[in-house]
Design a protein around this motif. Structure first.
Motif, PDB file in Angstrom:
ATOM      1  N   GLY A  61       0.844  -1.186   0.000  1.00 42.18           N
ATOM      2  CA  GLY A  61       0.000   0.000   0.000  1.00 42.18           C
ATOM      3  C   GLY A  61       0.876   1.231   0.000  1.00 42.18           C
ATOM      4  N   GLU A  62       1.271   1.628   1.188  1.00 45.17           N
ATOM      5  CA  GLU A  62       2.034   2.867   1.376  1.00 45.17           C
ATOM      6  C   GLU A  62       3.319   2.912   0.550  1.00 45.17           C
ATOM      7  OE1 GLU A  62       4.441   4.385   5.168  1.00 45.17           O
ATOM      8  OE2 GLU A  62       2.267   4.332   5.464  1.00 45.17           O
ATOM      9  N   VAL A  63       4.032   1.796   0.467  1.00 46.42           N
ATOM     10  CA  VAL A  63       5.305   1.741  -0.259  1.00 46.42           C
ATOM     11  C   VAL A  63       5.142   2.158  -1.721  1.00 46.42           C
ATOM     12  CG1 VAL A  63       6.997   0.070  -1.169  1.00 46.42           C
ATOM     13  CG2 VAL A  63       6.468   0.111   1.281  1.00 46.42           C
ATOM     14  N   PHE A  64       3.953   1.934  -2.278  1.00 49.50           N
ATOM     15  CA  PHE A  64       3.698   2.267  -3.679  1.00 49.50           C
ATOM     16  C   PHE A  64       2.738   3.447  -3.842  1.00 49.50           C
ATOM     17  CE2 PHE A  64       5.257  -2.027  -3.598  1.00 49.50           C
ATOM     18  CZ  PHE A  64       6.273  -1.952  -4.540  1.00 49.50           C
ATOM     19  N   GLY A  65       2.655   4.270  -2.792  1.00 45.73           N
ATOM     20  CA  GLY A  65       1.809   5.457  -2.872  1.00 45.73           C
ATOM     21  C   GLY A  65       0.327   5.143  -2.917  1.00 45.73           C
ATOM     22  N   ARG A  66      -0.048   3.985  -2.388  1.00 45.03           N
ATOM     23  CA  ARG A  66      -1.445   3.568  -2.372  1.00 45.03           C
ATOM     24  C   ARG A  66      -1.832   3.205  -0.931  1.00 45.03           C
ATOM     25  NH1 ARG A  66      -3.452  -0.423  -4.423  1.00 45.03           N
ATOM     26  NH2 ARG A  66      -5.141   0.502  -5.595  1.00 45.03           N
ATOM     27  N   PRO A  67      -1.847   4.151  -0.010  1.00 43.68           N
ATOM     28  CA  PRO A  67      -2.097   3.824   1.397  1.00 43.68           C
ATOM     29  C   PRO A  67      -3.437   3.132   1.612  1.00 43.68           C
ATOM     30  CG  PRO A  67      -2.197   6.194   1.040  1.00 43.68           C
ATOM     31  CD  PRO A  67      -1.735   5.592  -0.242  1.00 43.68           C
ATOM     32  N   VAL A 122      10.678   1.848   0.479  1.00 43.48           N
ATOM     33  CA  VAL A 122      10.528   1.280   1.829  1.00 43.48           C
ATOM     34  C   VAL A 122      11.479   2.060   2.733  1.00 43.48           C
ATOM     35  CG1 VAL A 122      10.578  -0.803   3.244  1.00 43.48           C
ATOM     36  CG2 VAL A 122      10.045  -0.985   0.801  1.00 43.48           C
ATOM     37  N   ALA A 123      10.951   3.091   3.373  1.00 43.05           N
ATOM     38  CA  ALA A 123      11.782   4.019   4.147  1.00 43.05           C
ATOM     39  C   ALA A 123      12.574   3.324   5.247  1.00 43.05           C
ATOM     40  CB  ALA A 123      10.898   5.111   4.745  1.00 43.05           C
ATOM     41  N   TRP A 124      12.085   2.218   5.785  1.00 41.90           N
ATOM     42  CA  TRP A 124      12.726   1.563   6.913  1.00 41.90           C
ATOM     43  C   TRP A 124      13.723   0.483   6.484  1.00 41.90           C
ATOM     44  CZ3 TRP A 124       7.617   1.768   5.727  1.00 41.90           C
ATOM     45  CH2 TRP A 124       6.990   0.601   5.301  1.00 41.90           C
ATOM     46  N   GLN A 129      15.013   2.000  -2.065  1.00 38.55           N
ATOM     47  CA  GLN A 129      14.456   2.019  -3.422  1.00 38.55           C
ATOM     48  C   GLN A 129      14.245   0.576  -3.879  1.00 38.55           C
ATOM     49  OE1 GLN A 129      13.421   4.932  -4.362  1.00 38.55           O
ATOM     50  NE2 GLN A 129      14.452   5.787  -2.575  1.00 38.55           N
ATOM     51  N   VAL A 130      13.001   0.217  -4.116  1.00 34.71           N
ATOM     52  CA  VAL A 130      12.647  -1.171  -4.428  1.00 34.71           C
ATOM     53  C   VAL A 130      11.771  -1.218  -5.678  1.00 34.71           C
ATOM     54  CG1 VAL A 130      12.788  -1.939  -2.018  1.00 34.71           C
ATOM     55  CG2 VAL A 130      10.609  -1.073  -2.921  1.00 34.71           C
ATOM     56  N   ARG A 131      11.508  -2.427  -6.106  1.00 32.81           N
ATOM     57  CA  ARG A 131      10.577  -2.710  -7.192  1.00 32.81           C
ATOM     58  C   ARG A 131       9.462  -3.573  -6.611  1.00 32.81           C
ATOM     59  NH1 ARG A 131      11.920   0.989 -10.723  1.00 32.81           N
ATOM     60  NH2 ARG A 131      14.101   0.948 -11.251  1.00 32.81           N
ATOM     61  N   LEU A 132       8.342  -3.605  -7.302  1.00 29.94           N
ATOM     62  CA  LEU A 132       7.214  -4.419  -6.829  1.00 29.94           C
ATOM     63  C   LEU A 132       7.627  -5.870  -6.624  1.00 29.94           C
ATOM     64  CD1 LEU A 132       4.178  -4.660  -6.133  1.00 29.94           C
ATOM     65  CD2 LEU A 132       3.780  -5.159  -8.559  1.00 29.94           C
ATOM     66  N   VAL A 133       8.436  -6.411  -7.511  1.00 29.86           N
ATOM     67  CA  VAL A 133       8.842  -7.811  -7.381  1.00 29.86           C
ATOM     68  C   VAL A 133       9.547  -8.061  -6.049  1.00 29.86           C
ATOM     69  CG1 VAL A 133      11.064  -7.562  -8.610  1.00 29.86           C
ATOM     70  CG2 VAL A 133       9.886  -9.780  -8.564  1.00 29.86           C
ATOM     71  N   ASN A 134      10.389  -7.120  -5.598  1.00 34.71           N
ATOM     72  CA  ASN A 134      11.078  -7.264  -4.313  1.00 34.71           C
ATOM     73  C   ASN A 134      10.090  -7.325  -3.156  1.00 34.71           C
ATOM     74  OD1 ASN A 134      12.964  -4.813  -5.801  1.00 34.71           O
ATOM     75  ND2 ASN A 134      13.892  -6.812  -5.447  1.00 34.71           N
ATOM     76  N   VAL A 135       9.104  -6.457  -3.235  1.00 33.08           N
ATOM     77  CA  VAL A 135       8.150  -6.341  -2.133  1.00 33.08           C
ATOM     78  C   VAL A 135       7.186  -7.525  -2.109  1.00 33.08           C
ATOM     79  CG1 VAL A 135       6.334  -4.906  -1.120  1.00 33.08           C
ATOM     80  CG2 VAL A 135       8.417  -3.855  -2.028  1.00 33.08           C
ATOM     81  N   VAL A 136       6.715  -7.967  -3.278  1.00 34.67           N
ATOM     82  CA  VAL A 136       5.841  -9.147  -3.308  1.00 34.67           C
ATOM     83  C   VAL A 136       6.596 -10.358  -2.766  1.00 34.67           C
ATOM     84  CG1 VAL A 136       4.548 -10.743  -4.778  1.00 34.67           C
ATOM     85  CG2 VAL A 136       4.369  -8.280  -5.167  1.00 34.67           C
ATOM     86  N   ALA A 137       7.854 -10.513  -3.177  1.00 30.96           N
ATOM     87  CA  ALA A 137       8.659 -11.626  -2.665  1.00 30.96           C
ATOM     88  C   ALA A 137       8.820 -11.526  -1.149  1.00 30.96           C
ATOM     89  CB  ALA A 137      10.019 -11.660  -3.351  1.00 30.96           C
TER      90      ALA A 137
END
Length: 198
Positions: A61-67, A122-124, A129-137
């Motif tokens: 959500g938040e990581v991609f500007g979609r809270p 992902v500020a923490w 700086q990430v891509r969607l694939v990193n976050v889904v994984a």
């Protein structure tokens, strides 16, 4: 070689399966059993669901500007430590599970609307700086990790193992007792061998 859409679909399907496994671990248990601390750090089934809700709402959500549109107070600066890892007496099981379902639907919409290479922040994280694939994984890994915790907690509560509500039969129980005895014997033998220095 699989194309990007196939990879995205496969990751998303695995995430959906892991979520379903998490919720299934609550089936047939009392209010006390879904909430009771089962480890020295208080790990409990309903708390795992609550924790995953918080994680998915932030990461997908938040990581991609979609809270996520609902306020989750467990991230507030003045929130009690580990407030996302247990359910208060006032929070119902239905409330927590339904919130998780809404968070998952929001996360699904994020996955569906973006390409795997879409950038996020992902500020923490040390490398934010990430891509969607990193976050889904990452979310898939975390959900599977907590599903493993849930498997162990549920087995400790009532012996239920496996997928959605499967209960071991007497024959399975006898087989598992024999298996445990074999593992115990091997552990004792290895321990005595190590103590002898051989």
């Amino acid at each position: 070689m699989a194309d990007v859409d196939e990879v995205k679909s496969a990751l998303h399907d695995e995430l959906r399966w892991a979520r379903e496994a998490m919720v299934a671990k609550l089936e047939g248990l009392s209010e006390y059993d879904v909430r009771r601390p089962m480890t020295g750090t208080g790990t409990n089934l309903l708390g795992l669901i609550k924790h995953l809700s918080m994680g998915e709402s932030k990461y997908l959500g938040e990581v991609f500007g979609r809270p996520f549109p609902e306020h989750l107070p467990w991230w507030d600066a003045d929130a009690e430590p580990d407030a996302d890892k247990w359910a208060t007496a006032e929070e119902s099981r239905a409330e927590i599970v339904q919130r998780y379902e809404r968070v998952c639907a929001h996360a699904d919409a994020t996955i569906d609307s973006l390409e795997l290479g879409s950038p996020g922040h992902v500020a923490w994280w040390p490398r934010p700086q990430v891509r969607l694939v990193n976050v889904v994984a990452h979310v898939l890994s975390e959900t599977n990790r907590h599903a493993g915790h849930a498997d162990i907690l549920r087995e400790q509560l009532d012996g239920v193992t496996g997928d959605a509500g499967a209960r071991p039969s007497l024959q399975d129980a006898q087989r598992w007792r024999a298996h445990v005895a074999t593992v115990e014997a091997a552990a004792r033998k290895a321990s005595s061998t190590a103590a002898d220095g051989t």
